[in-house]
Design an enzyme around this catalytic site. Structure first.
Site, PDB file in Angstrom:
ATOM      1  N   ARG A 101       0.815  -1.212   0.000  1.00 30.19           N
ATOM      2  CA  ARG A 101       0.000   0.000   0.000  1.00 30.19           C
ATOM      3  C   ARG A 101       0.849   1.263   0.000  1.00 30.19           C
ATOM      4  O   ARG A 101       0.504   2.247  -0.679  1.00 30.19           O
ATOM      5  CB  ARG A 101      -0.957  -0.015   1.204  1.00 30.19           C
ATOM      6  CG  ARG A 101      -1.875   1.207   1.338  1.00 30.19           C
ATOM      7  CD  ARG A 101      -2.518   1.645   0.032  1.00 30.19           C
ATOM      8  NE  ARG A 101      -3.204   0.570  -0.673  1.00 30.19           N
ATOM      9  CZ  ARG A 101      -3.584   0.641  -1.943  1.00 30.19           C
ATOM     10  NH1 ARG A 101      -3.321   1.737  -2.663  1.00 30.19           N
ATOM     11  NH2 ARG A 101      -4.199  -0.368  -2.513  1.00 30.19           N
ATOM     12  N   LYS A 136       1.771  24.655  -3.072  1.00 25.50           N
ATOM     13  CA  LYS A 136       0.428  24.111  -2.832  1.00 25.50           C
ATOM     14  C   LYS A 136       0.501  22.592  -2.918  1.00 25.50           C
ATOM     15  O   LYS A 136       0.035  21.966  -3.870  1.00 25.50           O
ATOM     16  CB  LYS A 136      -0.563  24.693  -3.840  1.00 25.50           C
ATOM     17  CG  LYS A 136      -0.752  26.197  -3.680  1.00 25.50           C
ATOM     18  CD  LYS A 136      -1.670  26.768  -4.744  1.00 25.50           C
ATOM     19  CE  LYS A 136      -1.803  28.282  -4.589  1.00 25.50           C
ATOM     20  NZ  LYS A 136      -2.628  28.885  -5.662  1.00 25.50           N
ATOM     21  N   LYS A 168       4.428  38.235  -1.503  1.00 26.55           N
ATOM     22  CA  LYS A 168       3.101  38.131  -2.106  1.00 26.55           C
ATOM     23  C   LYS A 168       2.250  39.328  -1.692  1.00 26.55           C
ATOM     24  O   LYS A 168       2.684  40.200  -0.938  1.00 26.55           O
ATOM     25  CB  LYS A 168       2.439  36.817  -1.654  1.00 26.55           C
ATOM     26  CG  LYS A 168       3.235  35.564  -2.019  1.00 26.55           C
ATOM     27  CD  LYS A 168       3.253  35.305  -3.509  1.00 26.55           C
ATOM     28  CE  LYS A 168       1.904  34.891  -4.044  1.00 26.55           C
ATOM     29  NZ  LYS A 168       1.493  33.554  -3.580  1.00 26.55           N
ATOM     30  N   GLU A 201       5.276  39.961  -6.068  1.00 28.42           N
ATOM     31  CA  GLU A 201       4.023  39.847  -6.814  1.00 28.42           C
ATOM     32  C   GLU A 201       3.505  41.228  -7.202  1.00 28.42           C
ATOM     33  O   GLU A 201       3.554  42.163  -6.407  1.00 28.42           O
ATOM     34  CB  GLU A 201       2.976  39.130  -5.955  1.00 28.42           C
ATOM     35  CG  GLU A 201       1.626  38.978  -6.613  1.00 28.42           C
ATOM     36  CD  GLU A 201       0.639  38.241  -5.716  1.00 28.42           C
ATOM     37  OE1 GLU A 201      -0.473  38.754  -5.532  1.00 28.42           O
ATOM     38  OE2 GLU A 201       1.013  37.158  -5.197  1.00 28.42           O
ATOM     39  N   ASP A 223       0.515  38.520 -11.473  1.00 26.99           N
ATOM     40  CA  ASP A 223      -0.525  37.686 -10.860  1.00 26.99           C
ATOM     41  C   ASP A 223      -1.916  38.050 -11.360  1.00 26.99           C
ATOM     42  O   ASP A 223      -2.334  39.203 -11.294  1.00 26.99           O
ATOM     43  CB  ASP A 223      -0.478  37.835  -9.341  1.00 26.99           C
ATOM     44  CG  ASP A 223      -1.408  36.854  -8.649  1.00 26.99           C
ATOM     45  OD1 ASP A 223      -1.227  35.632  -8.845  1.00 26.99           O
ATOM     46  OD2 ASP A 223      -2.312  37.306  -7.925  1.00 26.99           O
TER      47      ASP A 223
END
Length: 292
Positions: A101, A136, A168, A201, A223
């Site tokens: 597994r 992410k 950011k 950004e 962005d």
């Protein structure tokens, strides 16, 4: 291998994964299968895609039982199809069952990521843009997800918060604006004697102009801009800084964005929005077992 793929990190991951899955013991296997019974199994590929995680699978098998023998039939990054065999593994049947597994969980997800990455990379090969991943990722699985992106032909962006400064929108807003954020970042690097790239950004052409006025960065992120705005931003920057397009980019949007002239395109969906590849590990029964 990528620099983040160290033996220590991989061993630590495998050890923690076995502790999570096996704990005090694989009681199903301990109860049903004699400890010395030999066994053989094959990795069966059930749908088309890009295989990834074969090298990791060998590490997992050998970590649990160094006597397991793995004979690969394909290589990481290879396009595969239904009915193909990825590898044969032979040794103690109990060892194969206990590792099954963990091997499949890793390979299915890594192969899904590699498959999506290769497909998106192919869409922009006619341009100079490079496909990037993001942070992410699944907690404690980032190393393997970024490895899969690399196998699929993508380029790894920063690995974590410690290896690059990325300012950011929230950093900029909390810092009091672009100028203050850049100045603070440069002061911090000098004070801490760190040699890290700075990316910032931008959300509009006015912000691009302000970054260029202040200077002192390495990469300007564009962005959530539409393509005409992005093209104008690239023209304004004129190669003085590297550029990265970001913000909800998918297969439908990536080609015109790549053709805008940006250097990089970051796609969070490479790791946070993928379908695992359908593969399974099937026991190969000996003639004697079949007769029984």
């Amino acid at each position: 291998m990528q620099e983040y793929l160290t033996k220590e990190r991989l061993t630590s991951f495998i050890q923690a994964a076995f502790q999570e899955d096996v704990g005090e013991g694989d009681h199903s296997t301990l109860a049903a299968v004699p400890a010395d019974q030999p066994g053989k199994a094959q990795l069966l590929i059930k749908e088309p895609g890009v295989i990834a995680g074969l090298e990791l699978a060998k590490m997992i098998f050998h970590f649990h039982d160094p006597e397991l023998q793995v004979e690969t039939q394909v290589a990481d990054g290879q396009t595969v199809g239904p009915g193909q065999i990825g590898f044969w593994v032979t040794g103690k049947a109990a060892s194969i069952l206990t590792t099954e597994r963990l091997v499949l969980n890793c390979m299915q997800r890594m192969s899904g990521i590699a498959t999506k990455t290769k497909a998106m990379h192919a869409l922009i090969q006619h341009t100079n843009a490079r496909l990037l991943d993001t942070r992410k990722t699944t907690p404690n699985f980032r190393m393997l997800e970024k490895w899969a992106v690399s196998i699929g032909g993508g380029k790894n962006h920063r690995f974590a918060l410690y290896d690059m400064i990325m300012l950011k929108d929230n950093h900029i807003d909390f810092a009091g604006g672009i100028s203050r954020a850049i100045t603070a970042a440069k002061t911090y690097l000098q004070r801490e004697e760190l040699d890290l790239k700075i990316e910032i950004e931008t959300r509009s052409l006015d912000e691009v102009r302000e970054v260029m006025r202040v200077g002192g960065v390495d990469i300007i992120m564009l962005d959530n801009m539409d393509v005409p705005t992005m093209k104008e931003a690239v023209r304004m920057i004129g190669g003085r800084y590297e550029t990265e397009a970001s913000g909800g980019i998918d297969e439908q949007r990536i080609v015109p964005i790549a053709e805008s002239g940006v250097d990089y395109i970051s796609v969070g969906a490479l790791t946070h929005h993928v379908k695992s590849l359908d593969i399974s590990l099937k026991a190969v029964r000996s003639p004697q077992q079949t007769a029984d």
